[in-house]
Design an enzyme around this catalytic site. Sequence first.
Site, mmCIF file in Angstrom:
data_model
loop_
_atom_site.group_PDB
_atom_site.id
_atom_site.type_symbol
_atom_site.label_atom_id
_atom_site.label_comp_id
_atom_site.label_asym_id
_atom_site.label_seq_id
_atom_site.Cartn_x
_atom_site.Cartn_y
_atom_site.Cartn_z
ATOM 1 N N SER A 297 0.852 -1.189 0.000
ATOM 2 C CA SER A 297 0.000 0.000 0.000
ATOM 3 C C SER A 297 0.886 1.235 0.000
ATOM 4 O O SER A 297 2.048 1.179 0.442
ATOM 5 C CB SER A 297 -0.896 0.010 1.240
ATOM 6 O OG SER A 297 -1.589 1.236 1.368
ATOM 7 N N TYR B 21 -2.725 -0.946 10.451
ATOM 8 C CA TYR B 21 -2.679 -1.229 9.022
ATOM 9 C C TYR B 21 -1.361 -0.735 8.425
ATOM 10 O O TYR B 21 -0.688 -1.459 7.678
ATOM 11 C CB TYR B 21 -3.864 -0.558 8.326
ATOM 12 C CG TYR B 21 -3.938 -0.824 6.844
ATOM 13 C CD1 TYR B 21 -4.498 -2.000 6.353
ATOM 14 C CD2 TYR B 21 -3.447 0.102 5.927
ATOM 15 C CE1 TYR B 21 -4.565 -2.246 4.988
ATOM 16 C CE2 TYR B 21 -3.513 -0.134 4.567
ATOM 17 C CZ TYR B 21 -4.067 -1.310 4.100
ATOM 18 O OH TYR B 21 -4.119 -1.550 2.756
#
Length: 312
Positions: A176, A189
């Site tokens: 990401s 995350y």
Amino acid sequence: MFQYVFGIPFTLLKFLLLWFWGTLKRLIPYALRWKKSIANEIVLITGGGSGIGRQTALYFARAGATLVLWDVNPDGNAETARLVRDCGMKAYTYTCDVTKREEVYRVAQRVKEEVGTVFILVNNAGIVSGKQFLHLTDEEIIKTMDVNTMAHFWTLRAFLPDMVRSNQGHVVTISSLLGESAVGGLSDYCTSKFAVRGLHDAILREMSVLDSQVKCTVVCPFGVSTGMFDGVKLRHEFLLPFMAPEYVGRKIVQAVLTDTEVLYLPPYVQLLVIAKTILPTSAQLVLEDIIKLNEATKTFTGRRQDTPKKEN
């Protein structure tokens, strides 16, 4: 002692040529790039039951690959398999919880016996809690790390040795942009994605030391409209729009076919990574405040409560 070519140290010449070629390659349109064939190659995708996993599977199928789909959701997995078969390709489904090491090894052995050797591994499965650090539970932190990071260790240990022995294969890591530049409200995350990017980069370098033909691609999207980040709100959203999973799936397969090592989506977000290395933290925070980046998860809902908030 240095070896020389035209009076230039060979190592320096190699560095300059690879630097030039790597820069040039980014400027060449996909349609004009050399593409390898993956016809009849076995591709395994974790989290293949929906979202990015499903769309990536469909584009791999259109490129002629055989799909092995892993997911904790058998119904979603079955639907992806049906769509793959509609493309005229084979699909095999396995229910597997990638956080359970022994289960991963057991199901991996079944895949080898029932389908064959996996030469393209797409580590895609992921989850998000969407909570501020002070509101996270211990269990949520552990679960995020187990799915988003530790699962990569288990699948790589299961399938990478076969690729190295055969001197071919491709590892795809769905990381990401938040694995390179953290934001508030997603501490677990971001941590998991920073970690998995580190794992990926280390594996790539180990393959280089072995002079192995196993390729590695890391995918760094900003946001994908799979439902995982439902409720997240940015000011001036046009600056960082969420992308359709179909677009992301297509770009992932294109990256594999062209042996692209790093894929940023959308491409211009790489400028944010560069900016982070240049700007002082105080200046970064001012820019982030313009779009309320660190407050975006205040309205986070994720998927419906009866559905796991999965990245795939």
